[in-house]
Design an enzyme around this catalytic site. Structure first.
Site, PDB file in Angstrom:
ATOM      1  N   CYS A 122      20.570  -6.805  36.894  1.00 36.85           N
ATOM      2  CA  CYS A 122      20.332  -7.974  37.737  1.00 36.85           C
ATOM      3  C   CYS A 122      21.270  -7.856  38.939  1.00 36.85           C
ATOM      4  CB  CYS A 122      20.500  -9.291  36.972  1.00 36.85           C
ATOM      5  SG  CYS A 122      22.152  -9.686  36.403  1.00 36.85           S
TER       6      CYS A 122
ATOM      7  N   CYS B 225      16.296  -8.287  40.536  1.00 40.72           N
ATOM      8  CA  CYS B 225      17.047  -7.494  41.519  1.00 40.72           C
ATOM      9  C   CYS B 225      16.138  -6.856  42.555  1.00 40.72           C
ATOM     10  CB  CYS B 225      17.925  -6.448  40.840  1.00 40.72           C
ATOM     11  SG  CYS B 225      17.028  -5.214  39.913  1.00 40.72           S
TER      12      CYS B 225
ATOM     13  N   CYS C  92      16.697  -1.315  42.485  1.00 38.92           N
ATOM     14  CA  CYS C  92      16.858  -0.417  41.348  1.00 38.92           C
ATOM     15  C   CYS C  92      16.150   0.902  41.634  1.00 38.92           C
ATOM     16  CB  CYS C  92      16.279  -1.062  40.094  1.00 38.92           C
ATOM     17  SG  CYS C  92      16.612  -0.116  38.617  1.00 38.92           S
TER      18      CYS C  92
END
Length: 138
Positions: A13, A87, A91
């Site tokens: 996150c 997020c 990523c």
């Protein structure tokens, strides 16, 4: 030593201070060492959310010694399953990894009363993940 590789899960996150910390703690606790667990954030906070620490203590899991960690490509590369929690596109996406996105409310700035339902939803999702991984828990 078993021939089968232990599954590895990374929870991500933004701040690695609430959702991903709670998920990692539940997975560590419930899997009893049968899953390699990591958590990280794209912009880690200075400390774990105190309301998350309190909510997890109520569930019998101590998060007080945990610290937010920065997300690295190496952590993604070392994981079989990458679970993101708000997020966005920060990523890294690598081939051969299984990606899941768990839509969860952000506990940042919330009191423990608001964090408890998030904690409970995370526990349910972690239990479902364990079942998918073929790991039986009590």
């Amino acid at each position: 030593m078993s021939e089968s590789k232990q599954p590895s899960v990374l929870f991500v996150c933004v701040h690695n201070a609430g959702r991903s910390q709670m998920a990692a703690a539940f997975l560590t606790h419930l899997s009893e060492g049968r899953v390699e667990v990591r958590s990280a954030g794209s912009a880690p906070a200075d400390a774990v959310n105190p309301a998350a620490v309190q909510a997890m203590a109520e569930a019998g899991i101590d998060l007080s010694a945990e610290t937010p960690k920065v997300l690295t490509v190496e952590a993604v590369r070392a994981s079989d399953v990458v679970i993101t929690m708000g997020c966005g596109d920060t990523c890294p996406v690598l081939p051969g990894k299984r990606y899941l996105d768990w839509k969860l409310d952000d506990p940042a700035g919330q009191g423990v009363e608001a964090v408890r339902p998030i904690r409970d939803e995370i526990e349910g999702r972690v239990r479902g993940l364990l079942a998918e991984l073929g790991i039986v828990v009590a």
